[in-house]
Scaffold this active site. Structure first.
Site, mmCIF file in Angstrom:
data_model
loop_
_atom_site.group_PDB
_atom_site.id
_atom_site.type_symbol
_atom_site.label_atom_id
_atom_site.label_comp_id
_atom_site.label_asym_id
_atom_site.label_seq_id
_atom_site.Cartn_x
_atom_site.Cartn_y
_atom_site.Cartn_z
ATOM 1 N N ALA A 72 39.321 -77.405 -22.514
ATOM 2 C CA ALA A 72 38.083 -77.664 -22.576
ATOM 3 C C ALA A 72 37.327 -77.851 -23.847
ATOM 4 C CB ALA A 72 37.250 -76.227 -21.827
ATOM 5 N N ARG A 107 34.911 -69.823 -22.158
ATOM 6 C CA ARG A 107 34.962 -68.850 -22.873
ATOM 7 C C ARG A 107 34.209 -68.513 -24.240
ATOM 8 N NH1 ARG A 107 39.356 -69.757 -20.406
ATOM 9 N NH2 ARG A 107 40.187 -68.278 -18.951
ATOM 10 N N HIS A 135 45.230 -79.522 -13.995
ATOM 11 C CA HIS A 135 44.399 -78.765 -13.124
ATOM 12 C C HIS A 135 43.800 -79.604 -12.289
ATOM 13 C CE1 HIS A 135 44.340 -75.160 -16.195
ATOM 14 N NE2 HIS A 135 45.654 -75.352 -15.500
HETATM 15 P P1 NAD Z 1 38.788 -72.217 -22.950
HETATM 16 O O1 NAD Z 1 37.469 -72.321 -22.622
HETATM 17 O O2 NAD Z 1 39.732 -70.986 -22.899
HETATM 18 O O3 NAD Z 1 39.150 -72.550 -24.531
HETATM 19 C C1 NAD Z 1 38.312 -73.555 -25.252
HETATM 20 C C2 NAD Z 1 38.659 -73.481 -26.814
HETATM 21 O O4 NAD Z 1 38.283 -74.629 -27.273
HETATM 22 C C3 NAD Z 1 38.144 -72.166 -27.489
HETATM 23 O O5 NAD Z 1 39.146 -71.636 -28.159
HETATM 24 C C4 NAD Z 1 37.131 -72.876 -28.210
HETATM 25 O O6 NAD Z 1 37.013 -72.205 -29.662
HETATM 26 C C5 NAD Z 1 37.608 -74.180 -28.694
HETATM 27 N N1 NAD Z 1 36.471 -75.072 -28.844
HETATM 28 C C6 NAD Z 1 35.226 -75.390 -28.374
HETATM 29 N N2 NAD Z 1 34.612 -76.473 -28.461
HETATM 30 C C7 NAD Z 1 35.434 -77.071 -29.554
HETATM 31 C C8 NAD Z 1 35.391 -78.292 -30.259
HETATM 32 N N3 NAD Z 1 34.328 -78.792 -30.437
HETATM 33 N N4 NAD Z 1 36.499 -78.540 -31.261
HETATM 34 C C9 NAD Z 1 37.592 -77.644 -31.212
HETATM 35 N N5 NAD Z 1 37.666 -76.596 -30.655
HETATM 36 C C10 NAD Z 1 36.684 -76.306 -29.562
HETATM 37 O O7 NAD Z 1 39.514 -73.660 -22.403
HETATM 38 P P2 NAD Z 1 40.990 -73.949 -21.926
HETATM 39 O O8 NAD Z 1 41.866 -73.585 -22.957
HETATM 40 O O9 NAD Z 1 40.820 -75.490 -21.643
HETATM 41 O O10 NAD Z 1 41.172 -73.401 -20.649
HETATM 42 C C11 NAD Z 1 40.084 -72.875 -19.586
HETATM 43 C C12 NAD Z 1 40.158 -73.703 -18.371
HETATM 44 O O11 NAD Z 1 38.921 -74.118 -18.085
HETATM 45 C C13 NAD Z 1 41.245 -74.641 -17.944
HETATM 46 O O12 NAD Z 1 41.929 -74.689 -17.283
HETATM 47 C C14 NAD Z 1 40.293 -76.141 -17.882
HETATM 48 O O13 NAD Z 1 40.858 -76.687 -16.752
HETATM 49 C C15 NAD Z 1 39.088 -75.531 -17.408
HETATM 50 N N6 NAD Z 1 37.726 -76.035 -17.735
HETATM 51 C C16 NAD Z 1 37.791 -77.698 -17.788
HETATM 52 C C17 NAD Z 1 36.720 -78.242 -18.395
HETATM 53 C C18 NAD Z 1 36.547 -79.754 -18.649
HETATM 54 O O14 NAD Z 1 37.391 -80.205 -17.768
HETATM 55 N N7 NAD Z 1 35.795 -80.136 -19.583
HETATM 56 C C19 NAD Z 1 35.487 -77.598 -18.758
HETATM 57 C C20 NAD Z 1 35.431 -76.030 -18.694
HETATM 58 C C21 NAD Z 1 36.802 -75.585 -18.308
#
Ligand code: NAD
Length: 263
Positions: A29, A41, A128
């Site tokens: 994400a 998160r 996912h």
């Molecule tokens: P997560 O929310 O657990 O972690 C995101 C990480 O990215 C965090 O550690 C944060 O510090 C970091 N981060 C945030 N902005 C950033 C940036 N600009 N540059 C670098 N790092 C940055 O997300 P995850 O690990 O992908 O797991 C969460 C689940 O959420 C996944 O299964 C995903 O499918 C889903 N999700 C997807 C989306 C999307 O499709 N865009 C959005 C939200 C959640």
């Protein structure tokens, strides 16, 4: 010990990319927050606005009110998945493909922004699922999300399949729902066969997705992590770059282009 500068770390990653025969990019994400999509998160993330329990598969299929809340999520959280555009990080990852430098992108994201940035469909493994399509759970008919959203705008509360009247569900994988089998197997194989795995924007706490970089590391690949916050695999990383995905990846691609020369 002297801390390495951002430039030194980026150069190390460029060297690894130049030498790599098979690079897997693994995204979460965090690669899409610079497009305006909240992650889950971080402070202000999706879970501060929405109840994760609404996203269980069991609730979706058993509770019409939960289905209604999910289909009308746009009105609660103020966005639709199709509102977003790729950012500098997605564009840089698509550039890596054009430069012939990646085997595939394994993504946990459901936003479709890698493909929108120019990565080819066959190079993107969506662990996912996605939020660009909805599927009938009875007959398997697929509908573009924007088509379903039009029905919602016209007053439909919970959309049904036009073909058979069955229940429609977004193709994004919900909690408690099985991961897509082919994608998971393919991601596992590619992770085990790569020699470089670059994680971008994931806290690496969601399983089984977070196993992919571990498979890569355990099979001898170099692991690079680009993330703003801590991740569970920081200790395994050969190169760890703290920072925003967009500017870091722009620097990486610029450095790589300088190293590769005119193509
Ligand atoms: P997560 O929310 O657990 O972690 C995101 C990480 O990215 C965090 O550690 C944060 O510090 C970091 N981060 C945030 N902005 C950033 C940036 N600009 N540059 C670098 N790092 C940055 O997300 P995850 O690990 O992908 O797991 C969460 C689940 O959420 C996944 O299964 C995903 O499918 C889903 N999700 C997807 C989306 C999307 O499709 N865009 C959005 C939200 C959640």
């Amino acid at each position: 010990m002297v801390e390495k500068s951002r430039e030194d770390l980026v150069n190390e990653l460029v060297d690894l990319l130049v030498d790599s025969k098979r690079t897997v990019v693994f995204t979460g994400a965090g690669v899409s927050t610079e497009s305006g999509i909240p992650d889950f998160r971080s402070p202000g993330g999706l879970w501060t606005k929405y109840d994760p329990m609404d996203f269980t598969y069991q609730k979706f299929i058993s509770d019409r009110e939960a289905r209604k809340r999910i289909w009308h999520m746009r009105e609660t959280i103020g966005f639709s998945w199709r509102d977003f555009q790729p950012n500098a990080a997605h564009i840089a990852i698509a550039e890596l493909e054009k430069l012939g430098k990646i085997d595939c992108v394994i993504t946990q994201n459901v936003d479709g922004l890698h493909q929108k940035a120019g990565n080819s469909e066959e190079k993107v493994i969506q662990l996912h699922g996605n939020m660009q399509w909805a599927k009938c759970l009875t007959c398997g008919s697929r509908y573009r999300f924007e088509e379903v959203e039009r029905w919602l705008e016209q007053g439909v509360e919970v959309p049904d399949c036009v073909q058979c009247g069955g229940m429609l569900k977004p193709e994004g994988v919900f909690f408690g729902e099985a991961m897509p089998v082919l994608e998971t197997m393919e991601a596992e194989r590619r992770s085990k066969e790569c020699d470089l795995c670059v994680v971008i924007g994931s806290s690496l706490v969601v399983y089984p997705a977070a196993l992919m970089p571990q498979y890569a590391h355990n099979s001898g690949a170099k692991l690079v992590i680009i993330n703003e916050g801590e991740t569970d695999l920081d200790g395994m990383a050969h190169v760890r770059i703290w920072g925003k995905a967009g500017p870091v990846m722009e620097q990486v691609v610029a450095g790589l282009k300088r190293r590769l020369g005119p193509v």
